[in-house]
Design a protein around this motif. Structure first.
Motif, PDB file in Angstrom:
ATOM      1  N   ILE A  80      -0.702  -1.863  -4.663  1.00 38.34           N
ATOM      2  CA  ILE A  80       0.661  -1.330  -4.663  1.00 38.34           C
ATOM      3  C   ILE A  80       0.603   0.157  -4.352  1.00 38.34           C
ATOM      4  O   ILE A  80       0.017   0.945  -5.096  1.00 38.34           O
ATOM      5  N   LYS A  81       1.181   0.501  -3.222  1.00 40.03           N
ATOM      6  CA  LYS A  81       1.180   1.905  -2.811  1.00 40.03           C
ATOM      7  C   LYS A  81       2.499   2.543  -3.239  1.00 40.03           C
ATOM      8  O   LYS A  81       3.578   2.052  -2.900  1.00 40.03           O
ATOM      9  N   GLN A  82       2.389   3.619  -3.990  1.00 39.68           N
ATOM     10  CA  GLN A  82       3.586   4.287  -4.504  1.00 39.68           C
ATOM     11  C   GLN A  82       4.140   5.254  -3.457  1.00 39.68           C
ATOM     12  O   GLN A  82       3.433   6.136  -2.988  1.00 39.68           O
ATOM     13  N   GLU A 134      11.529   1.750  -8.256  1.00 36.43           N
ATOM     14  CA  GLU A 134      10.602   0.612  -8.429  1.00 36.43           C
ATOM     15  C   GLU A 134      10.851  -0.549  -7.463  1.00 36.43           C
ATOM     16  O   GLU A 134      10.278  -1.615  -7.624  1.00 36.43           O
ATOM     17  N   CYS A 185      11.395   5.743  -1.645  1.00 34.04           N
ATOM     18  CA  CYS A 185      12.233   5.067  -0.651  1.00 34.04           C
ATOM     19  C   CYS A 185      13.236   6.079  -0.084  1.00 34.04           C
ATOM     20  O   CYS A 185      13.457   7.142  -0.654  1.00 34.04           O
ATOM     21  N   GLU A 237      -0.768  -2.163 -13.267  1.00 35.35           N
ATOM     22  CA  GLU A 237      -0.095  -0.969 -12.739  1.00 35.35           C
ATOM     23  C   GLU A 237      -0.229  -0.794 -11.220  1.00 35.35           C
ATOM     24  O   GLU A 237       0.735  -0.524 -10.537  1.00 35.35           O
ATOM     25  N   GLU A 238      -1.467  -0.944 -10.738  1.00 40.14           N
ATOM     26  CA  GLU A 238      -1.710  -0.591  -9.340  1.00 40.14           C
ATOM     27  C   GLU A 238      -1.858  -1.779  -8.409  1.00 40.14           C
ATOM     28  O   GLU A 238      -1.850  -1.625  -7.192  1.00 40.14           O
ATOM     29  N   GLU A 270       4.340  -1.567  -0.373  1.00 43.38           N
ATOM     30  CA  GLU A 270       4.871  -0.271  -0.811  1.00 43.38           C
ATOM     31  C   GLU A 270       5.929  -0.460  -1.894  1.00 43.38           C
ATOM     32  O   GLU A 270       6.780  -1.336  -1.799  1.00 43.38           O
ATOM     33  N   GLN A 271       5.817   0.393  -2.904  1.00 42.19           N
ATOM     34  CA  GLN A 271       6.797   0.361  -3.986  1.00 42.19           C
ATOM     35  C   GLN A 271       7.326   1.771  -4.212  1.00 42.19           C
ATOM     36  O   GLN A 271       6.562   2.739  -4.209  1.00 42.19           O
ATOM     37  N   CYS A 272       8.647   1.876  -4.409  1.00 43.35           N
ATOM     38  CA  CYS A 272       9.227   3.193  -4.671  1.00 43.35           C
ATOM     39  C   CYS A 272       8.916   3.590  -6.111  1.00 43.35           C
ATOM     40  O   CYS A 272       9.172   2.841  -7.041  1.00 43.35           O
ATOM     41  N   LYS A 273       8.343   4.792  -6.266  1.00 42.31           N
ATOM     42  CA  LYS A 273       7.954   5.212  -7.613  1.00 42.31           C
ATOM     43  C   LYS A 273       9.154   5.578  -8.475  1.00 42.31           C
ATOM     44  O   LYS A 273       9.052   5.661  -9.684  1.00 42.31           O
ATOM     45  N   LYS A 274      10.309   5.740  -7.844  1.00 44.18           N
ATOM     46  CA  LYS A 274      11.478   6.134  -8.626  1.00 44.18           C
ATOM     47  C   LYS A 274      12.322   4.913  -9.022  1.00 44.18           C
ATOM     48  O   LYS A 274      12.572   4.682 -10.185  1.00 44.18           O
TER      49      LYS A 274
END
Ligand SMILES: [Zn+2]
Ligand SMILES: [Zn+2]
Length: 241
Positions: free
Chosen positions: A126-128, A56, A131, A98-99, A50-54
């Motif tokens: 990578i799942k956006q 990162e 957090c 990216e993914e 998991e990655q935070c989209k804000k």
């Protein structure tokens, strides 16, 4: 004749499965036949991180860390199980996009003094997500309010102060995800900057006061009680310069 062949077989090893005599042996079988029936390495084909989209950051074993491909590779290595191999080492490459991150290469290790190698290929998806810190910040959470008041109305000074605040956030962000500005309110004689983290607000106030020779007035207000029963405070740092 029978005795002779017995002596012969004692002297020269042969694989009971394929009859090979000229290959390395592991536990009585030739290396290839042994590996056909023994899985010495276990690994997933795909894993998800998991990655935070804000901000990162990456969620690794329950904690958020700044994004790095090396960290992903280390995390994936923990998932490769090689119980019986000794002197293990990894030779892997990571190709991020990216993914996902594609991890390829090989695992090397020894069994009965025989060096073995296993090719590997693991796809890390990578799942956006958002957090916890970014999700509360997006709801305008803040721990500090930094009030800057100017005695003169020189605009370059205003800009300079904002730059100091922003640079302080960037510097602290790796260790403290709440070191972010959530809002700025402009007034005639200054501005109020709302900051997620108390420490970051305090440090920015100190830097401004130091740079421009100002004074800091500190105060706080109570802002409820958190889950563990501790009182939560919001801090105000007023800097006059
Ligand atoms: Zn064999
Ligand atoms: Zn985040």
């Amino acid at each position: 004749m029978a005795l002779l062949s017995l002596i012969y077989s004692m002297k020269k090893r042969f694989c009971p499965k394929c009859g090979a005599t000229n290959k390395p042996f592991i536990q009585g079988f030739c290396k290839d036949c042994f590996l056909e029936t023994h899985s010495l390495i276990e690994l997933p084909q795909t894993v998800e991180i998991e990655q935070c989209k804000k901000c990162e950051k990456l969620l690794v074993n329950g904690k958020w860390f700044p994004f790095s491909v090396e960290r992903i590779v280390d995390w994936v290595r923990e998932k490769i199980k090689t119980k019986e191999l000794e002197n293990k080492r990894f030779e892997v490459n990571a190709q991020p996009n990216e993914e996902k991150v594609l991890i390829t290469g090989k695992v090397l290790g020894e069994l009965n003094d025989e060096l073995l190698e296993f090719p590997i290929g693991i796809e890390v998806k990578i799942k956006q997500v958002l957090c916890h810190n970014c999700s509360i910040l997006s709801a305008n959470y803040y721990e500090s309010r930094l009030q800057v008041r100017f005695e003169s109305l020189s605009k370059p000074k205003w800009k300079h102060v904002l730059t100091i605040i922003r640079e302080t956030m960037v510097e602290l962000f790796h260790r403290d995800s709440l070191a972010q500005i959530t809002n700025i309110e402009k007034l005639k004689n200054g501005f109020d900057v709302y900051i997620g983290s108390k420490r970051a607000g305090k440090m920015a106030a100190e830097r401004i006061a130091h740079k421009f020779g100002g004074e800091i007035t500190r105060s706080f207000s109570l802002a409820g009680i958190d889950k563990s029963g501790k009182t939560k405070k919001k801090f105000t740092f007023l800097v006059r310069i």
